[in-house]
Design a protein around this motif. Structure first.
Motif, PDB file in Angstrom:
ATOM      1  N   GLY A  36     -11.116   3.960  10.527  1.00 28.21           N
ATOM      2  CA  GLY A  36     -10.654   5.251  10.806  1.00 28.21           C
ATOM      3  C   GLY A  36     -10.548   6.033   9.372  1.00 28.21           C
ATOM      4  N   LYS A  37     -10.017   5.422   8.320  1.00 28.22           N
ATOM      5  CA  LYS A  37     -10.038   5.917   6.777  1.00 28.22           C
ATOM      6  C   LYS A  37     -11.475   6.322   6.565  1.00 28.22           C
ATOM      7  CE  LYS A  37      -8.663   4.664   2.510  1.00 28.22           C
ATOM      8  NZ  LYS A  37      -7.991   3.529   1.568  1.00 28.22           N
ATOM      9  N   PHE A  38     -12.490   5.965   6.829  1.00 27.59           N
ATOM     10  CA  PHE A  38     -13.789   6.264   6.585  1.00 27.59           C
ATOM     11  C   PHE A  38     -14.184   7.386   7.547  1.00 27.59           C
ATOM     12  CE2 PHE A  38     -18.536   6.313   6.992  1.00 27.59           C
ATOM     13  CZ  PHE A  38     -18.916   6.385   5.655  1.00 27.59           C
ATOM     14  N   GLY A  39     -14.211   7.194   8.715  1.00 29.06           N
ATOM     15  CA  GLY A  39     -14.782   7.796   9.578  1.00 29.06           C
ATOM     16  C   GLY A  39     -14.097   9.057  10.426  1.00 29.06           C
ATOM     17  N   GLY A  40     -12.771   9.166  10.039  1.00 31.88           N
ATOM     18  CA  GLY A  40     -11.816   9.965  10.571  1.00 31.88           C
ATOM     19  C   GLY A  40     -11.891  10.394  12.098  1.00 31.88           C
ATOM     20  N   ALA A  41     -12.253  11.566  12.550  1.00 30.21           N
ATOM     21  CA  ALA A  41     -12.107  11.808  14.245  1.00 30.21           C
ATOM     22  C   ALA A  41     -13.436  10.930  14.645  1.00 30.21           C
ATOM     23  CB  ALA A  41     -12.712  13.155  14.180  1.00 30.21           C
ATOM     24  N   GLY A  42     -14.586  10.536  13.980  1.00 29.21           N
ATOM     25  CA  GLY A  42     -15.381   9.619  14.424  1.00 29.21           C
ATOM     26  C   GLY A  42     -14.919   8.433  14.929  1.00 29.21           C
ATOM     27  N   ALA A  43     -13.936   7.827  14.448  1.00 27.01           N
ATOM     28  CA  ALA A  43     -13.115   6.612  14.745  1.00 27.01           C
ATOM     29  C   ALA A  43     -11.948   6.924  15.813  1.00 27.01           C
ATOM     30  CB  ALA A  43     -12.667   5.899  13.941  1.00 27.01           C
ATOM     31  N   ALA A  46     -17.819  11.412   9.948  1.00 27.68           N
ATOM     32  CA  ALA A  46     -17.214  11.281  11.408  1.00 27.68           C
ATOM     33  C   ALA A  46     -18.623  11.426  12.498  1.00 27.68           C
ATOM     34  CB  ALA A  46     -16.764  12.557  11.887  1.00 27.68           C
ATOM     35  N   ASN A  55     -16.667  14.688   5.380  1.00 29.69           N
ATOM     36  CA  ASN A  55     -16.010  14.207   6.239  1.00 29.69           C
ATOM     37  C   ASN A  55     -16.794  14.336   7.705  1.00 29.69           C
ATOM     38  OD1 ASN A  55     -14.001  13.502   4.480  1.00 29.69           O
ATOM     39  ND2 ASN A  55     -12.581  15.065   4.818  1.00 29.69           N
ATOM     40  N   TYR A 104      -9.632  -1.754  12.288  1.00 29.60           N
ATOM     41  CA  TYR A 104      -9.972  -0.364  12.763  1.00 29.60           C
ATOM     42  C   TYR A 104      -9.519   0.513  11.927  1.00 29.60           C
ATOM     43  CZ  TYR A 104     -11.524   2.734  16.305  1.00 29.60           C
ATOM     44  OH  TYR A 104     -12.409   3.560  16.681  1.00 29.60           O
ATOM     45  N   ASP A 105      -8.238   0.478  11.436  1.00 26.31           N
ATOM     46  CA  ASP A 105      -7.745   1.449  10.178  1.00 26.31           C
ATOM     47  C   ASP A 105      -8.442   1.884   9.176  1.00 26.31           C
ATOM     48  OD1 ASP A 105      -6.964  -1.007   9.429  1.00 26.31           O
ATOM     49  OD2 ASP A 105      -5.576  -0.200   8.095  1.00 26.31           O
TER      50      ASP A 105
END
Lengths: 122, 335, 147
Positions: free
Chosen positions: C84-91, C31, C27, C80-81
């Protein structure tokens, strides 16, 4: 080549800041909203201590695009305005320096919501 | 017989589940139990403007489907017990108002299928009515909106999180007729072992499920092996493991008979649901769609159904409260 | 009968044993990639605006506004969601995540009306950032006035 190095520094610093956020997300009970506030405050405090500015000079957007950079801009704005305007600068400087971003988020946010609908996840 | 032991009612004249009908959303219909659902929806919005209205239509379609399948008119149904997850069980209100059936609105979180079946069977077995309807529903997007985050919010779901099912199940409970019989019910207590993580509902509900199962076994003097299956509502993968573990610690081995509607409804790997399904409609549709048909075919002859609910509101968890659980057991036999 | 409450003390440990653990390494790597990429795009815009003659501060500001606009568009198009699902805090942590929190909340409550729905809900997740940001800037400004 210079540009490439600039972008690489941006990528690495921005990436590190975000992965710290990810570790907090995964290892603690903190949720997204709280982590945003935490990073904002961290950026604000580091700026006040004079530690964030060097990072911005080093990594550019790598330090300003994360939400800690928003804290940096707010505090930097307030401090500069105090220097120019005196005491009331503390109240006007922060939001003044970040007004474009905040206004953009409100205006674009409202417009985007007006024109689109959420989609189910299945 | 009536009240037996500490908290169980054993029926002298067991009421009969004469008909059952289930509706399921696109994701649920694509899952392992997809073909068992009577009404498989293509559109999660059901042609409506909002998720809340969609859930009401889901309920309306399920009740109408049940009436059609049983060849009954709304006037034939004397009372109706139902509830959902939306604030003030408003989805049931708007879904059911046009049927003009005397209505008891219930809130038992995801245990509502058990709660409604308990009350409906008590009413019928007590001689107060001949034909009563019980059921529940949930809608993934309506539940996300009320309890969690906006659908387009870029957050990650934790691995212990379960997927709220877009689904509904209703049953007809009759004084006489053909079908599986409700032999006994054990309404559950509110059980709180101090879980606060609203992203791990299975852990919050597992103690309530075990408490009710153990109470039912003790009150009726039975062993787990007396049942073909003991099926909890929506503990999911993690919650089911916890339930088997704590039952074991209390001296009861459930591992051979226990299953869970939340484990059955999705293929977690390919459907990316993480820890299984949840929501009132999960146990509602899995019972009305899958288990009821297994009972009719006599693949299962005696089951204990224990829908499980996590009792919380967004406010209660924000204020740092724990998440108590509740679970109601319904013992169903097919002669 | 065995009482379930006797397990209360050991229950947190039992839950922990059975709960799947987040894959922190993977993860965090995701991120890092997503967060780094978003920042780099921001820097790219800054460089482009500077190339076309903007002063550095102005270029940075316009770049921030551009990222916010892009985030609003990507959120509106239901993309964008997934980032976010892939990148977590990175997004979530870049300014684009802040914009996404505002847009997604407003979208979710669109049917509750233009004022109490979208207008108010725009701030449910992101509002605290503005609140704490304003407070932090004032506190910092006052401290620097007296120091």
């Amino acid at each position: 080549m210079d540009l490439f190095m600039e972008l690489l520094k941006t990528f690495v610093v921005g990436g590190i800041i975000c992965s710290i956020g990810q570790i907090l997300l995964d290892r603690t009970k903190l949720t997204g909203g709280r982590i945003m506030v935490l990073f904002l405050l961290a950026g604000a405090v580091l700026t006040a201590l004079g530690l964030y500015e060097p990072l911005v000079n080093f990594a550019g957007a790598g330090a300003t695009v994360p939400i800690s950079g928003f804290g940096y801009a707010l505090v930097k704005g307030a401090i500069e305005e105090v220097g120019k305007e005196g005491f009331m600068g503390a109240f006007s400087g922060g939001i003044k320096a970040t007004s474009a971003g905040i206004t953009a988020a409100i205006v674009f946010g409202y417009m985007a919501a007006l024109l689109s609908n959420p989609k189910s996840k299945s | 017989m009536g009240h037996t032991g500490k908290q169980t009612i054993v029926f002298k004249n067991p009421p009969v589940i004469t008909c059952a009908y289930s509706s399921a959303g696109p994701k649920e219909s694509a899952g392992p139990l997809g073909d068992y659902f009577d009404n498989q929806l293509q559109d999660e919005l059901l042609g409506q403007e909002t998720w809340e209205k969609a859930e009401s239509i889901l309920i309306k379609q399920t009740v109408q489907g049940l009436l059609n399948k049983a060849d009954k008119r709304p006037e034939d149904i004397q009372y109706l017990f139902a509830g959902d997850l939306q604030n003030q069980v408003i989805a049931s209100t708007f879904g059911l108002k046009d049927f003009n059936i005397p209505f008891f609105g219930l809130y038992g979180a995801c245990s509502t299928m058990g709660e409604s079946m308990c009350l409906a069977s008590i009413m019928v077995a007590g001689g107060m009515a001949d034909l009563v309807m019980a059921g529940t529903s949930s809608h993934n997007c309506a539940a996300e909106k009320q309890f969690r985050f906006p659908l387009e919010y870029a957050g990650q779901r934790t691995l212990t999180q379960q997927w709220t099912a877009t689904a509904s199940g209703f049953v007809l409970i009759s004084r006489c007729g053909k079908g599986p019989k409700i032999e006994a019910v054990t309404p559950g207590k509110i059980v709180d072992l101090g879980i606060k993580d609203s992203f791990n509902m299975g852990a919050a509900m597992a103690p309530a499920a075990v408490d009710t199962i153990l109470a039912h076994l003790e009150d009726t003097n039975q062993k787990p092996s007396d049942f073909d299956a003991i099926i909890t509502g929506d503990l999911g993968n993690c919650g089911s493991d916890i339930a088997v573990d704590i039952a074991n610690k209390l001296g009861v081995d459930l591992s051979k008979v226990m299953n869970d509607c939340g484990k059955l409804i999705y293929d977690d790997e390919s459907q990316d649901t993480h820890c299984g399904g949840s929501g009132c409609g999960c146990s509602g549709s899995v019972f009305a769609g899958y288990l009821y048909k297994q009972l009719l075919k006599r693949n299962l002859k005696k089951i204990l159904l224990i829908p499980t609910g996590a009792l919380m509101s967004p406010g209660s968890t924000q204020q740092g409260n724990t998440i108590p659980g509740v679970a109601h057991a319904v013992s169903i036999v097919m002669d | 009968m065995a009482n379930i409450k006797q397990l209360k003390n050991e229950y947190p440990q039992i839950v922990k044993e059975h709960s799947p653990k987040n894959k922190v390494m993977i993860n965090s790597a995701k991120a890092f990639l997503v967060g780094g990429a978003i920042c780099t795009i921001g820097q790219g815009f800054t460089e482009i605006y500077k190339y076309y003659g903007m002063a550095k501060d102005d270029a940075q500001m316009v770049s921030t506004v551009t990222l916010i606009l892009l985030s609003a568009i990507f959120t509106g198009f239901n993309i964008y969601d997934n980032i976010g699902k892939f990148g977590g805090a990175g997004a979530a942590i870049p300014i684009t995540g802040f914009a996404n929190a505002m847009v997604s909340s407003a979208m979710e409550f669109k049917k509750e009306g233009y004022v109490y729905g979208m207008g108010a809900k725009l701030f449910t997740i992101a509002g605290p950032v503005i609140v704490f940001g304003a407070i932090a800037s004032v506190v910092a400004g006052i401290i620097f006035y007296f120091v």
